[in-house]
Design a protein around this motif. Sequence first.
Motif, short mmCIF file in Angstrom:
data_model
loop_
_atom_site.label_atom_id
_atom_site.label_comp_id
_atom_site.label_asym_id
_atom_site.label_seq_id
_atom_site.Cartn_x
_atom_site.Cartn_y
_atom_site.Cartn_z
N GLU A 1 28.08 -41.54 53.77
CA GLU A 1 28.76 -41.55 52.48
C GLU A 1 27.76 -41.51 51.32
N VAL A 2 28.10 -40.74 50.29
CA VAL A 2 27.27 -40.65 49.09
C VAL A 2 28.15 -40.82 47.86
N PHE A 3 27.51 -41.17 46.74
CA PHE A 3 28.23 -41.45 45.49
C PHE A 3 27.56 -40.74 44.33
N ILE A 4 28.38 -40.17 43.45
CA ILE A 4 27.89 -39.52 42.23
C ILE A 4 28.61 -40.13 41.04
N SER A 5 27.84 -40.68 40.11
CA SER A 5 28.37 -41.20 38.85
C SER A 5 27.95 -40.26 37.74
N GLY A 6 28.93 -39.67 37.04
CA GLY A 6 28.61 -38.69 36.02
C GLY A 6 28.09 -39.27 34.72
N ALA A 7 28.59 -40.43 34.32
CA ALA A 7 28.18 -40.97 33.02
C ALA A 7 28.54 -42.44 32.91
N LEU A 8 27.54 -43.32 33.00
CA LEU A 8 27.74 -44.72 32.63
C LEU A 8 27.70 -44.87 31.12
N HIS A 9 26.95 -44.00 30.46
CA HIS A 9 26.88 -43.98 29.00
C HIS A 9 27.68 -42.78 28.50
N GLY A 10 28.69 -43.04 27.69
CA GLY A 10 29.65 -42.01 27.35
C GLY A 10 29.13 -40.90 26.47
N ASP A 11 28.00 -41.10 25.79
CA ASP A 11 27.47 -40.05 24.91
C ASP A 11 26.41 -39.20 25.61
N GLU A 12 26.26 -39.37 26.92
CA GLU A 12 25.28 -38.58 27.68
C GLU A 12 26.06 -37.59 28.54
N ARG A 13 26.04 -36.30 28.14
CA ARG A 13 27.14 -35.41 28.44
C ARG A 13 26.92 -34.43 29.59
N GLN B 1 24.93 -44.50 51.32
CA GLN B 1 23.51 -44.45 51.64
C GLN B 1 22.69 -43.86 50.51
N LEU B 2 23.27 -42.92 49.77
CA LEU B 2 22.59 -42.29 48.64
C LEU B 2 23.53 -42.25 47.45
N SER B 3 22.94 -42.31 46.27
CA SER B 3 23.73 -42.25 45.04
C SER B 3 22.89 -41.62 43.94
N LEU B 4 23.57 -40.86 43.07
CA LEU B 4 22.95 -40.37 41.84
C LEU B 4 23.76 -40.88 40.67
N THR B 5 23.09 -41.41 39.67
CA THR B 5 23.76 -41.86 38.45
C THR B 5 23.13 -41.12 37.27
N PHE B 6 23.93 -40.31 36.59
CA PHE B 6 23.42 -39.43 35.55
C PHE B 6 23.41 -40.11 34.18
N HIS B 7 22.32 -39.83 33.46
CA HIS B 7 22.13 -40.32 32.10
C HIS B 7 21.53 -39.17 31.27
N ALA B 8 21.05 -39.47 30.08
CA ALA B 8 20.35 -38.48 29.26
C ALA B 8 19.55 -39.20 28.19
N GLY B 9 18.64 -38.45 27.57
CA GLY B 9 17.72 -39.02 26.58
C GLY B 9 16.29 -38.81 26.99
N MET C 1 19.52 -43.54 42.69
CA MET C 1 18.54 -42.98 41.76
C MET C 1 19.17 -42.57 40.43
N LEU C 2 18.42 -42.84 39.38
CA LEU C 2 18.82 -42.48 38.03
C LEU C 2 18.27 -41.10 37.69
N VAL C 3 19.14 -40.25 37.14
CA VAL C 3 18.72 -38.93 36.66
C VAL C 3 18.93 -38.89 35.15
N GLU C 4 17.85 -38.90 34.40
CA GLU C 4 17.91 -38.64 32.96
C GLU C 4 17.91 -37.12 32.82
N ALA C 5 19.10 -36.56 32.58
CA ALA C 5 19.32 -35.13 32.79
C ALA C 5 18.79 -34.23 31.69
N SER C 6 18.63 -34.75 30.47
CA SER C 6 18.20 -33.89 29.36
C SER C 6 17.68 -34.76 28.23
N ASP C 7 16.69 -34.22 27.50
CA ASP C 7 16.19 -34.96 26.35
C ASP C 7 17.28 -35.19 25.32
N ASP C 8 18.07 -34.15 25.06
CA ASP C 8 19.19 -34.28 24.14
C ASP C 8 20.41 -34.78 24.91
#
Length: 573
Positions: A99-111, A227-235, A337-344
């Motif tokens: 099983e794996v998990f994907i979280s698209g946005a814990l912070h709502g302004d990171e798009r 077993q694996l997870s990605l959590t997306f952010h930005a900045g 793992m945290l993915v900071e997806a974009s500077d903006d």
Amino acid sequence: PSRKLVWDRTRKIRGRKPKSRHFHVFTSREIYSRLVNLSKSYPQFSTLTSAQAQFRLPAAGDSSDCPYELGSGCKNWIITIEDKLAHPKGYASFASLPEVFISGALHGDERVGPTAAVETARLLLLAVDCEAKQYLPRSSTEAQSCRQQLLKMGIRSAQRQRLARLVNSRRIVIVPTTNALGYYQDERTENGIDPNRDFPFNNDPHECMQTIAARTVNELFTSHIFQLSLTFHAGMEVVAFEWGNPLYGTNESPDHIAQAEIAAAYSAYGGQFGTTPFYSHGKLNDLVYPVHGGMEDWGYAGSWDSSLVQPCTPNTYGGYSKSKTIYNAAVLRAFNMLVEASDDKTPSANTLGSDYDLLNPNSFGNGHVPRNIRLCLFMVEIVEPFLHFTKIGDKSLPSSMIPTKKTLFAAKNSHDMYRTKNTASVQWTVGGCFQIDDTHLIYGTEKLFSDFLNQASFPSEKTIQSLLADNSGEIKYTKPQQGEIRIPGTSSVFSSFLDLSEYTHGEKIICIALAKVDQGWSQKPIDSVPPGVKPQSHIVNARTDPTWRHENAGKTVIGRLYWVSPPLSIQVK
């Protein structure tokens, strides 16, 4: 006009640049409608629910928020992708699906994350449904249509089958807008509270599980065994892993070797585009900053580094049961793992990319969305090793995993029988890993493999070891080989000859491929903390420790040393 020659780093395409779909950042309403459409279009492979329906959590917000959902507040939508016909509840393989998990946005302004998460779901479902159609009666037209649709994205037959294999052999849980209210309002927080400081790891008990976003993640983790997870952010543009709390500073975790290798592969497969470089990768404390109550450390160590975990006692939304943050030994051992997806936080439209040659990191269609789709797909792939036969002699073999097909290993569901003379050249691939420490073939008459063939799900380590320990001389072994997978998203190919000279005409032979992989992950870094603790994650121990066994909510992770292919049946002529 003259025909332009278009180049990229890996392929040469003649003619005009084909039409492609350019990505844009989805609104909350678009995400909702797309999830509903996916669940209706692919019911045998997807389940759509919400944290409110499944876990009876309140919705954050009021009637002015997410009004298209016809309720008060914004629901936290959850789409689960799995092959429900191949692995129905109650069937042996249901419990053991990785099983794996994907979280698209814990912070709502990171798009970027939510769009990448929804597009990942769409691609997986389109591919597996397309692959399934070719095995159904009167579906040739539909199968051809969906193949053409995938070809427009540069996804050919082998890649389509690879994507279908992921759905057929994993369980993928996606929450595109984890902070649903924040995403709708384009706000970082949920009602002024930061969801990524809201988890019970190195945190005050009164300051965790205050948000519906954090409670949604908590309910999902305690209902599964990720077993694996990605959590997306930005900045920033970073792939980061544990440790990420101030107590542990710059020290490494017990699982650092595996974490570092996976993060580097994420960066490579993500690629670069325009002026945007490859993702930096490393420890959270080094590349981002340490926090109290972060989701990443909680999801990795909450089940074993118990000195830093205290049950939560929040008073928001009418409170939250303290018992829900008392964890067993199985729940929180994921590489989170945290993915900071974009500077903006909301990148410009011309950097989002398109679906042209979508799986190719060197494509001129690359951008913020395609590269994070690839990260999601790669995470799903590497959660568990796999092997399958590709050739016998000069004959290519069909895929060994057929969507909606229940039994993977029973003899009646193996490949059609192939007839050959005294010797047979056999080719197989190993994927879902990095280092192949040992792979070889074992073969013999059908009766010798009766225990193996009668198992409805993945054969146990005991069954495999009994075959390897046979010293009767009746089971044959080819020479062990080693290798590595240097390009993320690919497999390593091996071949050997079978000596069939001692078998009689018409005799049926069973051949299976085995592999031992990523054994270096079991090593503990010298300066890791807590001191003296060996690797604790499920993904490391599942492939290096045959005594490892954990269960939660009817799902299991069982360690093994050897991974095996479905059987190949050969008749001597």
